[in-house]
Scaffold this motif. Structure first.
Motif, mmCIF file in Angstrom:
data_model
loop_
_atom_site.group_PDB
_atom_site.id
_atom_site.type_symbol
_atom_site.label_atom_id
_atom_site.label_comp_id
_atom_site.label_asym_id
_atom_site.label_seq_id
_atom_site.Cartn_x
_atom_site.Cartn_y
_atom_site.Cartn_z
ATOM 1 N N ASN A 166 -29.317 -42.557 -20.038
ATOM 2 C CA ASN A 166 -30.484 -42.589 -20.919
ATOM 3 C C ASN A 166 -31.318 -41.318 -20.876
ATOM 4 O O ASN A 166 -31.959 -40.976 -21.862
ATOM 5 C CB ASN A 166 -31.374 -43.783 -20.553
ATOM 6 C CG ASN A 166 -32.587 -43.873 -21.445
ATOM 7 O OD1 ASN A 166 -32.489 -44.211 -22.623
ATOM 8 N ND2 ASN A 166 -33.759 -43.561 -20.894
ATOM 9 N N CYS A 197 -42.282 -50.839 -28.494
ATOM 10 C CA CYS A 197 -41.480 -50.597 -27.275
ATOM 11 C C CYS A 197 -42.215 -51.115 -26.043
ATOM 12 O O CYS A 197 -43.313 -50.626 -25.725
ATOM 13 C CB CYS A 197 -41.199 -49.104 -27.103
ATOM 14 S SG CYS A 197 -40.027 -48.449 -28.276
ATOM 15 N N GLU A 238 -43.162 -51.548 -22.058
ATOM 16 C CA GLU A 238 -43.214 -50.598 -20.946
ATOM 17 C C GLU A 238 -42.269 -51.059 -19.849
ATOM 18 O O GLU A 238 -42.236 -52.244 -19.501
ATOM 19 C CB GLU A 238 -44.638 -50.499 -20.405
ATOM 20 C CG GLU A 238 -45.636 -49.944 -21.404
ATOM 21 C CD GLU A 238 -47.065 -50.017 -20.894
ATOM 22 O OE1 GLU A 238 -47.776 -49.015 -20.965
ATOM 23 O OE2 GLU A 238 -47.459 -51.099 -20.416
ATOM 24 N N VAL A 239 -41.516 -50.127 -19.282
ATOM 25 C CA VAL A 239 -40.607 -50.464 -18.186
ATOM 26 C C VAL A 239 -41.377 -50.551 -16.872
ATOM 27 O O VAL A 239 -41.208 -51.492 -16.099
ATOM 28 C CB VAL A 239 -39.481 -49.416 -18.083
ATOM 29 C CG1 VAL A 239 -38.602 -49.691 -16.868
ATOM 30 C CG2 VAL A 239 -38.621 -49.432 -19.344
ATOM 31 N N PHE A 240 -42.237 -49.562 -16.618
ATOM 32 C CA PHE A 240 -43.031 -49.530 -15.384
ATOM 33 C C PHE A 240 -44.523 -49.502 -15.757
ATOM 34 O O PHE A 240 -45.152 -48.440 -15.752
ATOM 35 C CB PHE A 240 -42.687 -48.299 -14.547
ATOM 36 C CG PHE A 240 -41.243 -48.204 -14.133
ATOM 37 C CD1 PHE A 240 -40.576 -49.318 -13.651
ATOM 38 C CD2 PHE A 240 -40.557 -47.001 -14.214
ATOM 39 C CE1 PHE A 240 -39.244 -49.239 -13.258
ATOM 40 C CE2 PHE A 240 -39.228 -46.904 -13.821
ATOM 41 C CZ PHE A 240 -38.571 -48.029 -13.350
ATOM 42 N N ASN A 255 -44.562 -44.892 -22.969
ATOM 43 C CA ASN A 255 -43.199 -44.410 -23.198
ATOM 44 C C ASN A 255 -43.140 -42.925 -23.546
ATOM 45 O O ASN A 255 -42.069 -42.419 -23.887
ATOM 46 C CB ASN A 255 -42.556 -45.211 -24.341
ATOM 47 C CG ASN A 255 -42.275 -46.653 -23.947
ATOM 48 O OD1 ASN A 255 -41.331 -46.955 -23.239
ATOM 49 N ND2 ASN A 255 -43.123 -47.558 -24.422
ATOM 50 N N THR A 297 -39.169 -43.043 -21.287
ATOM 51 C CA THR A 297 -39.200 -44.501 -21.178
ATOM 52 C C THR A 297 -39.421 -44.942 -19.735
ATOM 53 O O THR A 297 -40.104 -45.939 -19.487
ATOM 54 C CB THR A 297 -37.875 -45.100 -21.702
ATOM 55 O OG1 THR A 297 -37.734 -44.762 -23.088
ATOM 56 C CG2 THR A 297 -37.855 -46.608 -21.556
ATOM 57 N N PHE A 298 -38.868 -44.210 -18.777
ATOM 58 C CA PHE A 298 -38.972 -44.613 -17.381
ATOM 59 C C PHE A 298 -40.107 -43.846 -16.692
ATOM 60 O O PHE A 298 -41.255 -44.240 -16.787
ATOM 61 C CB PHE A 298 -37.620 -44.443 -16.697
ATOM 62 C CG PHE A 298 -36.598 -45.455 -17.184
ATOM 63 C CD1 PHE A 298 -36.395 -46.648 -16.515
ATOM 64 C CD2 PHE A 298 -35.867 -45.232 -18.348
ATOM 65 C CE1 PHE A 298 -35.487 -47.603 -16.966
ATOM 66 C CE2 PHE A 298 -34.957 -46.163 -18.821
ATOM 67 C CZ PHE A 298 -34.777 -47.354 -18.125
ATOM 68 N N ALA A 310 -28.755 -48.138 -17.261
ATOM 69 C CA ALA A 310 -29.752 -48.345 -18.319
ATOM 70 C C ALA A 310 -29.151 -48.183 -19.713
ATOM 71 O O ALA A 310 -29.819 -47.693 -20.631
ATOM 72 C CB ALA A 310 -30.926 -47.374 -18.132
ATOM 73 N N TYR A 316 -30.809 -48.880 -23.381
ATOM 74 C CA TYR A 316 -31.948 -48.098 -23.857
ATOM 75 C C TYR A 316 -31.556 -46.848 -24.647
ATOM 76 O O TYR A 316 -32.421 -46.132 -25.141
ATOM 77 C CB TYR A 316 -32.794 -47.634 -22.659
ATOM 78 C CG TYR A 316 -33.419 -48.742 -21.855
ATOM 79 C CD1 TYR A 316 -34.737 -49.128 -22.053
ATOM 80 C CD2 TYR A 316 -32.701 -49.405 -20.861
ATOM 81 C CE1 TYR A 316 -35.323 -50.132 -21.305
ATOM 82 C CE2 TYR A 316 -33.271 -50.415 -20.104
ATOM 83 C CZ TYR A 316 -34.583 -50.781 -20.331
ATOM 84 O OH TYR A 316 -35.159 -51.786 -19.596
ATOM 85 N N ARG A 376 -34.096 -51.324 -27.639
ATOM 86 C CA ARG A 376 -33.188 -51.929 -26.664
ATOM 87 C C ARG A 376 -32.056 -52.625 -27.415
ATOM 88 O O ARG A 376 -32.283 -53.283 -28.423
ATOM 89 C CB ARG A 376 -33.891 -52.983 -25.808
ATOM 90 C CG ARG A 376 -34.591 -52.421 -24.556
ATOM 91 C CD ARG A 376 -36.032 -52.298 -24.852
ATOM 92 N NE ARG A 376 -36.859 -52.150 -23.652
ATOM 93 C CZ ARG A 376 -37.730 -51.161 -23.501
ATOM 94 N NH1 ARG A 376 -37.842 -50.220 -24.423
ATOM 95 N NH2 ARG A 376 -38.509 -51.104 -22.444
ATOM 96 N N ASN A 426 -44.153 -53.143 -9.224
ATOM 97 C CA ASN A 426 -44.762 -53.035 -10.547
ATOM 98 C C ASN A 426 -45.456 -54.328 -10.965
ATOM 99 O O ASN A 426 -45.151 -54.909 -12.010
ATOM 100 C CB ASN A 426 -43.713 -52.620 -11.588
ATOM 101 C CG ASN A 426 -43.712 -51.118 -11.810
ATOM 102 O OD1 ASN A 426 -44.532 -50.584 -12.551
ATOM 103 N ND2 ASN A 426 -42.799 -50.447 -11.139
#
Length: 730
Positions: A274, A313, A315-317, A324, A338-339, A376, A379, A389, A529
């Motif tokens: 990703n 989108c 949030e991942v964290f 993002n 994104t991460f 990942a 993504y 996703r 998180n």
């Protein structure tokens, strides 16, 4: 004058006839679009390169790959017959035109020789039409799509040619045995090289221990070059063709994979698709203002478009890396991240990105990687108005990668990391006719298992097993209890709502129990998180700590320790009896507990996942044969379970499985059955001794773990205990 004109016409006619006859007498020309004679090797070579080491046929290659086809079925022009070995004898005593003799002299023995070019052409032909179609469909808006496709095809052949003999032989063997990874003889282990052995060369010296653990599938966590302090545990890659210097070199890695192969051990490596690190060469050149490299990422001059992405989108964290996008002050641009802010998302809308990442994957495959873990992968395709996703284009890319592996390195498997809702996971297998990933993480069963540990109710877990049992038997999951990552609660909440269970408060209960906050909880984990706004958080911790070994060990409660060890064994027995490939997290085999020292390391303290990424404790491992220790109680039983699994075909992935009623919500039971054996696995998720009210009226069974004989009726089972009942049907 008329006579002279007649004489000149006759002479001209003779000349024309002579030229026509001469033209007919010339060797037939095989032409391409440029109407040139047959080109024999277009780079660096003499007209006809006759090599005797590989006894390859004359290569007829052009710039576009297809034009000059030497087909063996019609056998026109130059006959290269593969059915009859003796037809193509290439002699090199005289450096004249290659002689193709089919009479006299003894036949050349080619039984053990590969015709590499022919093998490659056959594989390419099998997939070329679909590959072209998907690639052109994916990049239909790019005016140079044909050029990029041709570039891809040209370089694929180079990677195939660079693949060494041992790997090519392995490819051929696995093509002949396509179910090699679906049987019951694979046991996996995942580990960080630095935590387990320090360096790659030291890891090679530890292979005896790995084999003692019955492991023949070794998953090495990210080890490619990544910047210290901004590595995300190795998932921020700065160079896909360089190993982290503290671990060794790429030559060390290739030597390790070769040593593993000599012992029958397959090697799995992460391929981070990703994003790259901001220290990657592409990112540096993009940051320097080069438009070509900025186009390999997502750059925006203002926040207008990023704000539209943020609307859809997730949030991942959300706590450690919210949003993002990241603002780059030096460039006065926003870049998609994104991460983490130092991980720049790659733009797969650019065909150069796809081509180059495929080349990186093939480079790693040529170093001896057997299983490529696609990190990942859901993504990788971004589109405004979506959650970015699991988009259809992601599946197109994975299908392209699968076909390319089957062309260049068909012995290599693709393992998809798809940590998504249950209904989003299975599509990454593709279809039986158009497969994508060979393997997928069984993430939903893993999460449902820990849900059952916290609730002591097997209903959700049973439902998950029933869903998997209905899938095609060609689909193979990688089963696990713990790994390097956190436990996310991606459960079937629609099903749980039938019992009045709501998602947000239920997640809080699960986390409270497994972090030891709930009264009388035996588990010791930490949150990752934690997002109070959403009432969401993920969980960290080792299997031993989540089962109670840590708590009761520190309390000096021997009875509690013994019970926790029994639960640890039961969870591993459940994992080992599922269909698919079982993978143990390094340290779990010796009951290693959480490592809280990460909090003292400024590079790790913000990431609670390092709680279960501690260094392997070799002193504890020395206790594995001492029955008075936790290690001595755990290691030998896991060893026994693994040997039982590998010696009974009932554990093959193609054996049907179905759950059965136990009439107790805390006891799970399922049946595996083939023509030779019938297996019943029974697992008690309660702290109390129980009776599994099953009623199988087909004779006596033997518990494969204890050796006890019993009927499969009203089975008494101890707290946190299990049985592997088996009956020979023949």
């Amino acid at each position: 004058m008329a006579k002279k004109r007649l004489q000149k016409k006759r002479e001209a006619a003779k000349t024309s006839a002579f030229q026509a006859a001469a033209a007919k007498a010339e060797t037939p020309k095989i032409t391409t679009k440029k109407v040139q004679p047959i080109k024999v090797e277009t780079t660096k070579t003499e007209p006809v390169k006759v090599e005797t080491k590989k006894t390859e046929p004359i290569k007829v290659e052009t710039k576009k790959v297809e034009p000059a086809k030497v087909e063996t079925q019609k056998a026109e022009a130059v006959k290269v017959e593969t059915a009859k070995v003796e037809s193509a004898k290439v002699e090199t005593k005289k450096t004249e035109t290659a002689k193709v003799e089919t009479t006299k002299a003894e036949p050349v023995k080619l039984e053990n020789k590969r015709d590499d070019d022919h093998i490659y052409r056959e594989r390419l032909a099998r997939h070329l039409d679909e590959l072209k179609w998907l690639y052109c469909e994916l990049y239909q808006d790019n005016p140079y799509v044909t050029m990029h496709l041709n570039d891809l095809l040209k370089v694929l052949k180079k990677f195939y040619d660079m693949r060494n003999d041992a790997l090519k032989e392995s490819d051929l063997n696995r093509e002949k045995d396509p179910t090699w990874y679906k049987r019951n003889d694979l046991i996996g282990m995942m580990m960080y090289v630095n935590a387990f052995a320090g360096t790659l060369s030291n890891l090679e010296s530890k292979l005896d221990y790995i084999q003692e653990c019955n492991v023949n599938y070794l998953h090495l966590m990210p080890l490619l070059d990544s910047p210290r302090g901004r590595s995300d545990g190795g998932y921020a890659v700065a160079d896909f063709r360089k190993v982290q210097e503290e671990l060794g070199t790429m030559d060390d890695f290739a030597a390790l994979t070769a040593a593993c192969h000599n012992r029958g051990i397959n090697v799995c490596l992460d391929f981070v698709m990703n994003h790259t690190s901001e220290d990657h060469e592409w990112a540096k050149r993009a940051r320097a203002g080069e438009k070509e490299y900025q186009d390999r990422y997502f750059f925006f001059d203002n926040y207008d478009i990023p704000s539209l992405y943020e609307q859809t989108c997730p949030e991942v964290f959300p706590t450690t890396a919210p949003g993002n996008f990241t603002w780059l002050e030096d460039l006065h641009k926003h870049v998609m991240t994104t991460f983490y802010p130092y991980q720049w998302d790659l733009n797969y809308r650019n065909p150069i990105v796809l081509n180059e990442m495929i080349f990186n994957m093939l480079y790693l495959a040529n170093q001896g990687v057997d299983i490529v873990r696609l990190d990942a992968v859901p993504y990788i395709w971004k589109q405004l108005g979506t959650n970015c996703r699991n988009l259809p284009q992601v599946h197109t890319i994975v299908r392209i990668m699968r076909m390319i592996c089957e062309i260049v390195c068909p012995g290599v498997l693709l393992l998809g990391e798809v940590v998504m809702a249950p209904e989003k996971v299975v599509p990454y297998f593709g279809t039986v006719e158009k497969p994508e990933c060979h393997l997928l993480y069984n993430v939903t069963t893993m999460a449902s298992t820990w849900h059952t540990v916290a609730t002591k109710d097997v209903s959700l877990l049973r439902r998950q097993l029933d869903i998997i049992s209905e899938l095609p038997r060609d689909y193979v999951f990688q089963n696990y209890l713990r790994c390097h990552d956190d436990i996310g609660w991606g459960l079937d909440y629609e099903y749980l709502e039938n019992f009045g269970i709501q998602e947000v408060p239920h997640k809080k209960y699960l986390n409270d129990f497994l972090t030891g906050k709930y009264p009388d909880s035996f588990a010791r984990g930490e949150l990752y998180n934690d997002d109070p706004r959403l009432g969401d958080a993920r969980l960290c911790g080792t299997t031993a700590s989540l089962c109670g070994i840590e708590r009761f060990g520190f309390e000096g409660n021997q009875e509690g320790v013994d019970r926790a060890v029994r639960y640890d064994i039961t969870l591993h027995a459940f994992m080992l009896s599922q269909s698919g490939i079982p993978v143990i997290y390094s340290g779990d085999e010796i009951g290693q507990v959480n490592d809280y020292s990460y909090k003292d390391d400024p590079e790790k303290s913000d990431d609670s996942r390092y709680l279960h990424r501690g260094k392997f404790d070799w002193k504890l491992a020395e206790n594995r044969h001492d029955p008075a220790t936790v290690q001595g109680k755990l290691f030998p039983v896991l060893d026994k379970l693994e040997h039982i699994r590998s010696s009974h075909g009932i554990f093959n992935s193609n054996v049907p499985i179905h759950t059965i009623d136990t009439w107790d919500n805390s006891i799970l039971a399922f049946v595996r059955e083939n023509d030779e054996e019938k297996f019943i696995g029974i697992y008690n998720f309660s702290e109390n001794d129980k009776v599994a009210w099953i009623n199988e009226e087909d004779g006596m069974y033997t518990d494969l773990i204890s050796g006890r004989e019993m009927e499969a009726k009203g089975v008494q089972i101890p707290a946190f205990g299990c049985y592997w009942l088996c009956r020979n049907k023949q």
